[in-house]
Write a protein that holds these residues in place. Structure first.
Motif, mmCIF file in Angstrom:
data_model
loop_
_atom_site.group_PDB
_atom_site.id
_atom_site.type_symbol
_atom_site.label_atom_id
_atom_site.label_comp_id
_atom_site.label_asym_id
_atom_site.label_seq_id
_atom_site.Cartn_x
_atom_site.Cartn_y
_atom_site.Cartn_z
ATOM 1 N N VAL A 67 0.609 -0.720 0.143
ATOM 2 C CA VAL A 67 0.188 0.510 -0.287
ATOM 3 C C VAL A 67 1.085 1.204 0.298
ATOM 4 N N HIS A 68 -0.094 2.234 -0.401
ATOM 5 C CA HIS A 68 1.218 3.892 -0.384
ATOM 6 C C HIS A 68 0.488 3.418 1.056
ATOM 7 N N PHE A 69 1.480 5.279 2.027
ATOM 8 C CA PHE A 69 0.864 5.734 2.831
ATOM 9 C C PHE A 69 0.384 6.985 2.955
ATOM 10 N N GLU A 70 0.202 7.667 1.318
ATOM 11 C CA GLU A 70 -0.633 8.917 1.529
ATOM 12 C C GLU A 70 -1.543 8.308 0.354
ATOM 13 N N ALA A 71 -2.932 9.175 1.126
ATOM 14 C CA ALA A 71 -4.059 9.201 1.309
ATOM 15 C C ALA A 71 -4.274 9.793 -0.567
ATOM 16 N N HIS A 72 -3.909 10.581 -1.085
ATOM 17 C CA HIS A 72 -4.065 10.083 -2.881
ATOM 18 C C HIS A 72 -3.011 11.245 -3.319
ATOM 19 N N GLY A 73 -3.059 11.762 -4.058
ATOM 20 C CA GLY A 73 -2.206 12.550 -4.867
ATOM 21 C C GLY A 73 -1.220 11.693 -6.097
ATOM 22 N N ALA A 74 -0.122 12.793 -6.271
ATOM 23 C CA ALA A 74 0.705 11.860 -7.755
ATOM 24 C C ALA A 74 1.671 11.712 -7.529
ATOM 25 N N PHE A 75 1.146 9.916 -7.120
ATOM 26 C CA PHE A 75 2.510 9.479 -6.615
ATOM 27 C C PHE A 75 2.338 7.758 -7.917
ATOM 28 N N THR A 76 2.680 8.232 -9.131
ATOM 29 C CA THR A 76 2.135 7.037 -10.149
ATOM 30 C C THR A 76 2.367 6.173 -9.913
ATOM 31 N N GLY A 77 1.952 4.976 -9.945
ATOM 32 C CA GLY A 77 1.746 3.780 -9.766
ATOM 33 C C GLY A 77 1.497 2.950 -8.321
ATOM 34 N N GLU A 78 1.439 4.002 -7.482
ATOM 35 C CA GLU A 78 0.728 3.286 -6.359
ATOM 36 C C GLU A 78 -0.412 3.673 -6.315
ATOM 37 N N VAL A 79 -0.848 3.076 -5.126
ATOM 38 C CA VAL A 79 -2.229 2.461 -4.896
ATOM 39 C C VAL A 79 -2.570 3.121 -2.941
ATOM 40 N N SER A 80 -3.646 3.255 -2.644
ATOM 41 C CA SER A 80 -3.807 4.076 -0.937
ATOM 42 C C SER A 80 -4.811 3.076 -0.249
ATOM 43 N N ALA A 81 -4.607 3.004 1.000
ATOM 44 C CA ALA A 81 -5.512 2.112 1.440
ATOM 45 C C ALA A 81 -6.952 2.439 1.428
ATOM 46 N N ALA A 82 -7.156 3.466 0.907
ATOM 47 C CA ALA A 82 -8.957 3.571 0.758
ATOM 48 C C ALA A 82 -9.167 2.598 -0.183
ATOM 49 N N MET A 83 -8.389 2.686 -0.881
ATOM 50 C CA MET A 83 -8.462 1.884 -2.291
ATOM 51 C C MET A 83 -8.843 0.603 -2.294
ATOM 52 N N LEU A 84 -7.822 0.093 -0.876
ATOM 53 C CA LEU A 84 -8.106 -1.400 -0.997
ATOM 54 C C LEU A 84 -8.469 -1.533 -0.316
ATOM 55 N N ALA A 85 -9.585 -0.929 0.407
ATOM 56 C CA ALA A 85 -10.343 -0.999 1.579
ATOM 57 C C ALA A 85 -12.145 -1.176 0.428
ATOM 58 N N ASP A 86 -11.592 -0.100 -0.624
ATOM 59 C CA ASP A 86 -13.163 -0.385 -1.773
ATOM 60 C C ASP A 86 -13.470 -1.628 -1.774
ATOM 61 N N CYS A 87 -12.116 -2.409 -2.690
ATOM 62 C CA CYS A 87 -11.989 -3.809 -2.978
ATOM 63 C C CYS A 87 -12.241 -4.624 -1.939
ATOM 64 N N GLY A 88 -12.436 -3.959 -0.862
ATOM 65 C CA GLY A 88 -12.778 -5.554 0.116
ATOM 66 C C GLY A 88 -11.689 -6.059 0.533
ATOM 67 N N VAL A 89 -10.871 -5.440 0.797
ATOM 68 C CA VAL A 89 -9.934 -5.912 1.435
ATOM 69 C C VAL A 89 -9.537 -5.515 2.956
ATOM 70 N N ARG A 90 -8.450 -7.184 3.327
ATOM 71 C CA ARG A 90 -9.497 -6.835 5.333
ATOM 72 C C ARG A 90 -7.250 -6.563 5.882
ATOM 73 N N TYR A 91 -6.758 -7.177 5.058
ATOM 74 C CA TYR A 91 -5.800 -7.546 5.829
ATOM 75 C C TYR A 91 -4.027 -6.413 4.751
ATOM 76 N N VAL A 92 -3.489 -5.855 5.162
ATOM 77 C CA VAL A 92 -2.326 -5.560 4.294
ATOM 78 C C VAL A 92 -1.113 -6.092 4.512
ATOM 79 N N ILE A 93 -0.442 -6.674 3.706
ATOM 80 C CA ILE A 93 1.085 -6.953 4.209
ATOM 81 C C ILE A 93 2.057 -5.522 4.032
ATOM 82 N N ILE A 94 3.197 -5.548 5.039
ATOM 83 C CA ILE A 94 3.464 -4.381 4.811
ATOM 84 C C ILE A 94 5.035 -4.208 5.152
ATOM 85 N N GLY A 95 6.026 -4.423 4.753
ATOM 86 C CA GLY A 95 7.306 -4.328 4.884
ATOM 87 C C GLY A 95 8.284 -5.451 4.724
#
Ligand code: PGA
Length: 253
Positions: A67-95
């Motif tokens: 996931v990317h840590f910013e909420a939105h913006g000019a971060f080409t190629g990245e995906v935000s937490a809200a976008m993942l939650a919107d797909c039904g994601v419950r857990y995110v692997i980090i690091g």
């Protein structure tokens, strides 16, 4: 306290949408009737929406690999937490160690990602683990201590139970070389003591600590039988229905 084991398949950069759905259908046929274990799958980003729809309200948990840590913006190629939650994601692997070594991720970014994931109502799976050189140099415990303290630096005690930690010795990932149950248990017990210091025993007792690194049907139940090992993060062996389900069965209490 009894923690329900959690077994997550990390599909990495494998499977198209149709391949993903085929595997999900095979898994759902078995996992719906299972008790005593929570099962997750982490498909690539491109399959998350379709898999999320197929999983719906079943017991299978949709996970993301990054996931990317910013909420939105000019971060080409990245995906935000809200976008993942919107797909039904419950857990995110980090690091994950592949993110750390191949893509230059550091503790500071992991810390921000943990915050973004919790803030979006999902749960982080924070990966920690030492390299072979670090283990041989006697630094395994100090490395994982640094990684877990940094990753969870901003997490408050009341959120601690939502965190999942994955101990993945880098030398065991995709190498066929597994930590022995005793080696893994030593690090898991240490991680729980770090969590106890940080959050108190009541909260630390609830945190699930997965083991990852060349888990196979043959070694799963002995690893998962260790006191502080609460399931696993499975790479290669999660890509096939039969091997993944055999590992899941090995985690059932
Ligand atoms: P592996 O990968 O099971 O293929 O060793 C584990 C992981 O990277 O999560």
């Amino acid at each position: 306290m009894t923690r329900a084991p959690f077994v997550t398949g990390n599909w990495k950069m494998h499977k198209t949408v149709s391949e993903s759905l085929a595997l999900i259908d095979g898994l759902l046929a078995e996992t719906e009737a299972m008790t005593g274990v929570e099962v997750g799958v982490a498909p690539p980003f491109t399959a998350l929406f379709a898999v999320g729809k197929r999983i719906g309200n079943t017991k299978l948990r949709l996970c993301a690999q990054n996931v990317h840590f910013e909420a939105h913006g000019a971060f080409t190629g990245e995906v935000s937490a809200a976008m993942l939650a919107d797909c039904g994601v419950r857990y995110v692997i980090i690091g994950h160690s592949e993110r750390r070594t191949l893509f230059g991720e550091a503790d500071e970014g992991c810390q921000k990602k943990v915050g973004a994931v919790l803030g979006a109502g999902m749960r982080p799976i924070l990966c920690v683990g030492e390299t072979l050189a670090e283990r041989d140099g006697g630094k395994a415990l100090s490395v994982v201590t640094r990684q877990i303290n940094a990753g969870l630096a901003d997490v408050s005690s009341d959120k601690a139970a939502e965190v999942v930690v994955a101990y993945e010795p880098v030398w065991a990932i995709g190498t066929g070389r597994t930590a022995t149950p005793a080696q893994a248990q030593e690090v898991h017990a240490h991680l729980r003591s770090v969590l106890t210091e940080k959050f108190g025993a009541d909260f630390a007792d609830q945190v699930r600590i997965q083991y990852g690194g060349s888990v196979k049907p043959e070694n799963a139940s002995e690893l998962f039988g260790q006191k502080d090992i609460d399931g696993g993060l499975i790479g290669g062996a999660s890509l096939k229905q039969d091997t993944f389900l055999a590992i899941v069965r090995g985690a059932r209490a």
